[in-house]
Design a protein around this motif. Structure first.
Motif, mmCIF file in Angstrom:
data_model
loop_
_atom_site.group_PDB
_atom_site.id
_atom_site.type_symbol
_atom_site.label_atom_id
_atom_site.label_comp_id
_atom_site.label_asym_id
_atom_site.label_seq_id
_atom_site.Cartn_x
_atom_site.Cartn_y
_atom_site.Cartn_z
ATOM 1 N N ALA A 292 0.828 -1.211 0.000
ATOM 2 C CA ALA A 292 0.000 0.000 0.000
ATOM 3 C C ALA A 292 0.861 1.258 0.000
ATOM 4 C CB ALA A 292 -0.926 -0.019 1.209
ATOM 5 N N ALA A 293 1.880 1.283 0.878
ATOM 6 C CA ALA A 293 2.679 2.503 1.009
ATOM 7 C C ALA A 293 3.539 2.740 -0.240
ATOM 8 C CB ALA A 293 3.568 2.414 2.250
ATOM 9 N N LYS A 294 4.123 1.668 -0.786
ATOM 10 C CA LYS A 294 5.024 1.844 -1.920
ATOM 11 C C LYS A 294 4.287 2.271 -3.172
ATOM 12 C CE LYS A 294 9.076 1.878 -0.975
ATOM 13 N NZ LYS A 294 9.804 0.661 -0.699
ATOM 14 N N ALA A 295 3.082 1.718 -3.367
ATOM 15 C CA ALA A 295 2.298 2.136 -4.539
ATOM 16 C C ALA A 295 2.045 3.634 -4.463
ATOM 17 C CB ALA A 295 0.982 1.374 -4.572
ATOM 18 N N LEU A 296 1.631 4.095 -3.283
ATOM 19 C CA LEU A 296 1.362 5.519 -3.105
ATOM 20 C C LEU A 296 2.625 6.342 -3.351
ATOM 21 C CD1 LEU A 296 -0.493 7.803 -2.194
ATOM 22 C CD2 LEU A 296 0.178 7.336 0.148
ATOM 23 N N LEU A 297 3.746 5.898 -2.767
ATOM 24 C CA LEU A 297 4.980 6.677 -2.885
ATOM 25 C C LEU A 297 5.449 6.774 -4.334
ATOM 26 C CD1 LEU A 297 6.946 5.615 0.279
ATOM 27 C CD2 LEU A 297 6.316 7.922 -0.388
ATOM 28 N N PHE A 298 5.413 5.657 -5.049
ATOM 29 C CA PHE A 298 5.868 5.697 -6.439
ATOM 30 C C PHE A 298 4.994 6.625 -7.271
ATOM 31 C CE2 PHE A 298 8.765 2.069 -6.063
ATOM 32 C CZ PHE A 298 9.777 2.541 -6.872
ATOM 33 N N CYS A 299 3.679 6.518 -7.068
ATOM 34 C CA CYS A 299 2.795 7.382 -7.852
ATOM 35 C C CYS A 299 3.028 8.846 -7.504
ATOM 36 C CB CYS A 299 1.344 6.979 -7.616
ATOM 37 S SG CYS A 299 0.970 5.355 -8.291
ATOM 38 N N CYS A 300 3.261 9.150 -6.210
ATOM 39 C CA CYS A 300 3.546 10.534 -5.812
ATOM 40 C C CYS A 300 4.822 11.033 -6.485
ATOM 41 C CB CYS A 300 3.728 10.630 -4.299
ATOM 42 S SG CYS A 300 2.189 10.615 -3.393
ATOM 43 N N VAL A 301 5.865 10.195 -6.461
ATOM 44 C CA VAL A 301 7.127 10.622 -7.066
ATOM 45 C C VAL A 301 6.956 10.824 -8.564
ATOM 46 C CG1 VAL A 301 9.479 9.885 -7.606
ATOM 47 C CG2 VAL A 301 8.600 9.635 -5.296
ATOM 48 N N GLY A 302 6.177 9.940 -9.203
ATOM 49 C CA GLY A 302 5.950 10.080 -10.636
ATOM 50 C C GLY A 302 5.261 11.390 -10.967
ATOM 51 N N THR A 303 4.229 11.726 -10.203
ATOM 52 C CA THR A 303 3.512 12.976 -10.440
ATOM 53 C C THR A 303 4.416 14.179 -10.178
ATOM 54 O OG1 THR A 303 1.435 11.922 -9.842
ATOM 55 C CG2 THR A 303 1.498 14.308 -9.732
ATOM 56 N N ALA A 304 5.179 14.112 -9.082
ATOM 57 C CA ALA A 304 6.087 15.214 -8.766
ATOM 58 C C ALA A 304 7.114 15.382 -9.876
ATOM 59 C CB ALA A 304 6.783 14.953 -7.440
ATOM 60 N N GLU A 305 7.598 14.245 -10.400
ATOM 61 C CA GLU A 305 8.638 14.301 -11.424
ATOM 62 C C GLU A 305 8.156 15.027 -12.676
ATOM 63 O OE1 GLU A 305 10.005 10.489 -12.600
ATOM 64 O OE2 GLU A 305 11.427 11.288 -14.046
ATOM 65 N N HIS A 306 6.903 14.779 -13.052
ATOM 66 C CA HIS A 306 6.380 15.441 -14.249
ATOM 67 C C HIS A 306 6.222 16.938 -14.058
ATOM 68 C CE1 HIS A 306 4.601 11.835 -16.623
ATOM 69 N NE2 HIS A 306 5.895 11.998 -16.791
ATOM 70 N N ARG A 307 6.040 17.388 -12.788
ATOM 71 C CA ARG A 307 5.862 18.819 -12.542
ATOM 72 C C ARG A 307 7.193 19.500 -12.286
ATOM 73 N NH1 ARG A 307 2.481 16.258 -13.457
ATOM 74 N NH2 ARG A 307 0.242 16.468 -13.584
ATOM 75 N N LEU A 308 8.106 18.805 -11.584
ATOM 76 C CA LEU A 308 9.382 19.426 -11.198
ATOM 77 C C LEU A 308 10.476 19.143 -12.218
ATOM 78 C CD1 LEU A 308 9.437 18.277 -7.450
ATOM 79 C CD2 LEU A 308 8.555 20.409 -8.346
ATOM 80 N N HIS A 309 10.218 18.205 -13.139
ATOM 81 C CA HIS A 309 11.206 17.770 -14.126
ATOM 82 C C HIS A 309 12.458 17.242 -13.464
ATOM 83 C CE1 HIS A 309 8.430 19.529 -16.863
ATOM 84 N NE2 HIS A 309 8.542 20.692 -16.253
ATOM 85 N N SER A 310 12.289 16.611 -12.320
ATOM 86 C CA SER A 310 13.421 15.999 -11.631
ATOM 87 C C SER A 310 12.890 14.981 -10.651
ATOM 88 C CB SER A 310 14.213 17.066 -10.876
ATOM 89 O OG SER A 310 15.034 16.450 -9.903
ATOM 90 N N ARG A 311 13.692 13.933 -10.436
ATOM 91 C CA ARG A 311 13.303 12.977 -9.405
ATOM 92 C C ARG A 311 14.309 13.015 -8.268
ATOM 93 N NH1 ARG A 311 14.240 7.437 -12.849
ATOM 94 N NH2 ARG A 311 12.486 8.207 -14.069
ATOM 95 N N ASP A 312 15.082 14.123 -8.212
ATOM 96 C CA ASP A 312 16.070 14.258 -7.158
ATOM 97 C C ASP A 312 15.404 14.788 -5.891
ATOM 98 O OD1 ASP A 312 18.271 15.306 -5.529
ATOM 99 O OD2 ASP A 312 19.467 14.776 -7.271
ATOM 100 N N ILE A 313 15.749 14.186 -4.757
ATOM 101 C CA ILE A 313 15.132 14.600 -3.494
ATOM 102 C C ILE A 313 15.437 16.064 -3.192
ATOM 103 C CG2 ILE A 313 15.289 14.266 -0.994
ATOM 104 C CD1 ILE A 313 15.528 11.265 -1.591
ATOM 105 N N GLU A 314 16.637 16.524 -3.583
ATOM 106 C CA GLU A 314 16.991 17.916 -3.302
ATOM 107 C C GLU A 314 16.039 18.883 -4.018
ATOM 108 O OE1 GLU A 314 19.208 18.809 -1.073
ATOM 109 O OE2 GLU A 314 19.638 16.693 -0.711
ATOM 110 N N ASP A 315 15.519 18.470 -5.171
ATOM 111 C CA ASP A 315 14.600 19.339 -5.903
ATOM 112 C C ASP A 315 13.193 19.304 -5.328
ATOM 113 O OD1 ASP A 315 16.522 20.213 -7.698
ATOM 114 O OD2 ASP A 315 16.334 18.377 -8.862
ATOM 115 N N MET A 316 12.969 18.417 -4.368
ATOM 116 C CA MET A 316 11.646 18.373 -3.739
ATOM 117 C C MET A 316 11.572 19.294 -2.533
ATOM 118 S SD MET A 316 10.599 14.424 -3.970
ATOM 119 C CE MET A 316 10.830 13.531 -5.501
ATOM 120 N N ASP A 317 12.616 20.088 -2.323
ATOM 121 C CA ASP A 317 12.602 21.098 -1.281
ATOM 122 C C ASP A 317 11.331 21.940 -1.457
ATOM 123 O OD1 ASP A 317 13.487 22.501 0.813
ATOM 124 O OD2 ASP A 317 15.167 23.465 -0.202
#
Lengths: 668, 294
Positions: A404-429
């Motif tokens: 349950a948790a991993k599905a949510l996390l991956f989908c969140c990261v995927g959505t964030a990546e499309h908006r931030l154009h990065s999957r780096d944690i530093e860019d999620m500041d």
């Protein structure tokens, strides 16, 4: 029986429709309808089967064996075809041997072996069915919006290629740019069907067919984008999983050609718990470990993240790797202090420690998630290897909450990546300011992975108890240090996501409706399953464990003779109450807390802008203060740890397979 | 019955530990002063300080840091109540983990570079002491037969006689948990070795007062961990435990004043080394006694 057939055939039918029709609106309708149908069917099956003892069904159709054989051969043929085209000789070789073994097994060895029951339903397969239908279905819906973005990104990428004018690159771009989303969604649903085959098959031959089908599906999905990296990683994944499939196949041939041929899972478990069939079970455990990406095979799952994010979410949460640990949990009664038990415990423990450590050194969000997945699978494998009912209790719950948790996390990261154009944690500041809802869901997923009132940590707690009770004191050290390292990589990521600077504009509006729905759905699932833990334990998991006791012969006196839950209901209920209170407080208060500050950040100079963190330095110039998270690569880096750990894991793996061979030879 | 006990413990700990923790801080400051050849402040100075902080004008960067700190404080009080009502030790340990996380997030959400460094160091502090604390709870279980703190009362001999090495391990990481030098990396009372004010750089007024109060509660709870090793089924246990706790606290103050802050690498490797050492030896002993070799 009918709902099971429905669960397997509906995704296949949906896949067929999706593959044939390319219209986008039609696709949305089919995906949503099929996902909802699966959820209803799994829910219906659960209401009828969850509280009743294991049911077995006989299917009187020899034809199914041949259909599955043909399907397996087509799969092998496809891998051979792709292998030849991309000059990947290892996969061609493995697929060829696989095909030969399958023919040998089905047409020669197993020809005269007859099964009593081919399909079964017990509580564990129902839990898996719910995970696959709800989480897998949720991910498929989420993927609708995600893939629309991914396609337009790819198109833009392709256009930039064509502007170069180089004919070779234009040709390459044409290949990359074709819209193949209809195939993408079709394969996603075939994947789900294959998973349903795995979890309901008592006939080991059918189980193997589902097993091979997941291998091929993951191969296609990992290579979906057709970039060089994706192709290379898809071949890596398929080679490792084919190696596991070969072990599986060999195990079946050994089982079927023995004096008392065994072709059914329940009989295998009974025989294994009695101490025989050591080598076949070692081979099956090997197959499970490869599919669950345990060391030294973790590289295939790490490479798999080149695929679109919904694929990662699916591979990590409800399919593929979960098939690996599902098999190990099924085989748990045959483990314990025997050779195979110690083998699985060692590999799992090593994987848990190594991956928890290396995750600290990763700044790529998807890699952190991947390492955390492998670590948790290691823990599940380890607990399955311990093989007591208490350890299996913990393993099943870790499987549920991790999914349950991993599905949510991956989908969140995927959505964030499309908006931030990065999957780096530093860019999620500051993500909390830019996309408040997404950040809160991401934070929820993270704290659900390592903080107390959530089911994951309650399961780890149970794991600690079971490990002491079974006398595996050495695993205490593994669990203690592993959990501490887990805290590190989640806490620092969480901190970045929840940081606040008020000058950022919101990007949240651009998230597609289907994505938003998928994310919210997964988050609700996560909280509800966590809050229901006491009930799931009392009415589903404990009855499953008692069911195994009844399966075993009457003379049996091992650890499975008496099943009792170990965490008292009191503590489980306290946790459920704390959980509900915490989630309620956070959900109500957090969105309303934002207020304009009346102070500015201290920056050792004359501060100019708190949000930019700019200040006037001693030379009257403007300086920017910046602070990255610590990744401590000199201690936890891949370069420092990877080679030695892989070597150690390989030695353990090899040594125990040889040991199992020796034991089997003596027994014969 | 258990609910009633918990409610009593909640009030008892909520009020008792507040005063006890403040007094401990006062004693700490007097002894520290004497060690440095000063007279030191009055015993009740920590209360005056917190009173003054509470009266200060509110300054904030955003509304979140005080919320996280408040939540952390509530959770520390809850876990103290669980502990002193004889509840499950492992649950207490995990709840304190949640409080530490909230404290870390409070530092991050200000986006102060200094607080962020403090938060990184706090995370590493958690990583250094957590294995020892979790394993202490597990060894407590294997020695006393239960995770419930209440089980100590039924023992024939104090736990120290059964798992002395685990106690040494606890002592080692206790320095970090009590925020004493040399392991007070994330924030400390010693201004001369601090990077601005670590985790609490951007906290002031009421928020800082809450941090201070949380520290008092935590000190009492962690000294409760020490007392676990000295309690058994006799009335003498009360006296023995109190003396032991007083001695341990005195020792921590001496250590606090005798060592300068170390780098995080040293803290991490020393803590893990000590943990690994005491736990491995204890594991070997446990396996030997379990299999009946001894």
């Amino acid at each position: 029986m009918l709902p099971i057939v429905f669960l397997i055939l509906v995704p296949l039918a949906a896949a067929l429709l999706l593959a044939l029709v390319r219209d986008e609106r039609f696709r949305s309708v089919v995906v949503i309808a099929a996902a909802v149908a699966l959820m209803f069917a799994a829910g219906y099956l659960a209401t009828t089967g969850l509280f009743s003892p294991t049911q077995f069904f006989k299917v009187n159709a020899e034809a199914i064996n041949y259909i599955l054989l043909v399907m397996d051969l087509i799969c092998c043929g496809y891998i051979v075809y792709r292998g030849v085209r991309h000059k990947h000789s290892l996969s061609v070789f493995l697929a060829g041997v696989q095909a030969a073994l399958l023919v040998l097994f089905e047409l020669v060895v197993a020809q005269d072996v007859h099964t009593i029951s081919d399909i079964y339903v017990d509580q564990l397969s129902l839990i898996m069915a719910l995970i696959i239908a709800f989480i897998g279905g949720g991910i498929c819906i989420y993927a609708l919006g995600y893939m629309r973005d991914a396609q337009s990104h790819q198109k833009r990428h392709v256009l930039s290629h064509i502007h170069g004018g180089d004919p070779a690159r234009v040709a390459e771009a044409a290949v990359l740019g074709t819209d193949r989303r209809h195939l993408f969604f079709a394969i996603m649903f075939v994947f789900l069907a294959a998973m349903f085959m795995i979890i309901f098959s008592n006939n080991l031959g059918w189980l193997l067919a589902g097993w091979e089908l997941t291998t091929v599906c993951s191969f296609i999905l990992i290579g979906y984008t057709r970039t060089d990296e994706a192709t290379a990683n898809s071949f890596k994944a398929v080679s490792i999983n084919l190696a596991g499939g070969l072990a599986f196949c060999t195990a079946l041939i050994l089982l079927a050609s023995g004096e008392n041929p065994i072709l059914e899972l329940d009989k295998l478990i009974v025989a294994g718990a009695g101490g025989s069939v050591v080598l076949p079970i070692a081979l099956l455990a090997f197959a499970g470990l490869t599919k669950a990406a345990q060391m030294p095979f973790q590289s295939w799952l790490l490479g798999a993240m080149v695929a679109p994010t919904p694929v990662s979410a699916l591979l990590h949460s409800s399919t593929m790797v979960k098939a690996g640990v599902f098999l190990l949990i099924k085989l748990a009664p045959t483990f314990g202090w025997g050779i195979n038990g110690v083998f699985v415990v060692l590999v799992g423990a090593l994987t848990f420690l190594y991956c928890s450590a290396v995750a600290i050194s990763q700044s790529n969000a998807k890699r952190v998630l991947a390492y955390s997945t492998v670590a948790n699978l290691g823990l599940i494998a380890c607990l399955a290897g311990v093989g007591t009912p208490e350890a299996v209790w913990a393993a099943i719950f870790i499987l549920i909450f991790h999914a349950a948790a991993k599905a949510l996390l991956f989908c969140c990261v995927g959505t964030a990546e499309h908006r931030l154009h990065s999957r780096d944690i530093e860019d999620m500041d500051n993500l909390f300011v830019r996309m408040p809802r997404l950040a809160m869901l991401m934070a929820l997923g993270m704290i659900a992975m390592f903080i107390i009132p959530f089911g994951m940590l309650v399961s780890k707690w149970a794991a600690l108890v079971s490990v002491v009770d079974s006398g595996h004191f050495e695993l205490l050290i593994v669990l203690g240090f592993g959990s501490a390292m887990t805290f590190v990589f989640w806490a620092k990521w969480l901190g970045k996501v929840l940081a606040i600077a008020s000058n950022q504009s919101s990007l949240e509006q651009s998230i597609h409706k289907s994505e938003r729905f998928g994310l919210g759905f997964l988050a609700v699932l996560l909280v509800v399953t966590s809050a229901l833990l006491p009930l799931i334990s009392a009415y589903v998991v404990v009855p499953y464990l008692s069911g195994i006791t009844q399966l075993l012969p009457s003379g049996y006196t091992g650890v499975w003779a008496d099943v009792s839950p170990q965490l008292s209901m009191d503590n489980l209920l306290i946790m459920a109450i704390v959980l509900i209170a915490l989630v309620a407080v956070l959900a109500i208060r957090l969105p309303r807390l934002a207020k304009q500050g009346n102070d500015s950040v201290y920056l050792s100079g004359v501060g100019q802008d708190s949000d930019e963190r700019s200040f006037t330095n001693a030379f009257s110039q403007t300086s920017l203060a910046s602070q990255r998270n610590w990744y401590m690569e000199q201690i936890f880096g891949e370069k420092v740890l990877e080679f030695r750990s892989n070597l150690l894991a390989s030695v353990v793996l090899g040594a125990f397979l040889v040991l199992a061979l020796i034991v089997e030879a003596n027994v014969l | 019955m258990t609910i009633l006990l918990f409610v009593i413990a909640l009030f008892g700990f909520g009020i008792g530990a507040l005063f006890l923790g403040g007094l401990l801080a006062g004693v700490d400051r007097i002894i520290t002063a004497r060690l440095q050849g000063r007279v030191g402040p009055p015993l009740l100075q920590p209360f005056y300080d917190v009173g003054k902080l509470l009266a200060k004008e509110d300054r904030w960067l955003n509304g979140f840091e005080s919320f996280y700190i408040f939540l952390a404080l509530i959770i520390v009080i809850l876990s103290g109540a669980f502990f002193f009502s004889g509840g499950n030790l492992l649950m207490v340990v995990f709840l304190i983990g949640l409080a530490s996380l909230l404290f870390i997030v409070a530092a991050y959400c200000t986006r102060s570079p200094f607080a962020e460094i403090g938060a990184q160091r706090e995370i590493i502090q958690v990583m250094s002491y957590e294995p020892m604390i979790i394993l202490m709870a597990v060894f407590y279980y294997s020695a006393s037969g239960s995770f419930d703190v209440a089980a100590t009362v039924g023992l024939d001999l104090p736990l120290l006689t059964q798992i002395p090495l685990i106690f040494i391990g606890l002592l080692f990481v206790l320095t970090t948990k009590l925020r004493k030098s040399p392991f007070d990396l994330s924030f400390s009372h010693h201004a001369h070795q601090e990077l601005v004010k670590g985790v609490t750089t951007e906290m002031s007024g009421k928020t800082l007062a809450l941090v201070e109060i949380m520290h008092w509660y935590e000190s009492v709870l962690f000294l409760g961990y020490v007392a676990l090793f000295f309690v058994w089924g006799s009335l003498w246990a009360v006296l023995v435990a109190l003396v032991a706790v007083a001695l341990v606290y005195f020792l921590e103050i001496i250590i606090d004043n005798s060592f300068a802050r170390v780098k995080w690498q040293a803290m991490l490797s020393w803590s893990w080394l000590v943990t690994l050492l005491v736990v491995s030896v204890s594991v070997v002993v446990a396996v030997i006694t379990n299999t009946g070799l001894l």
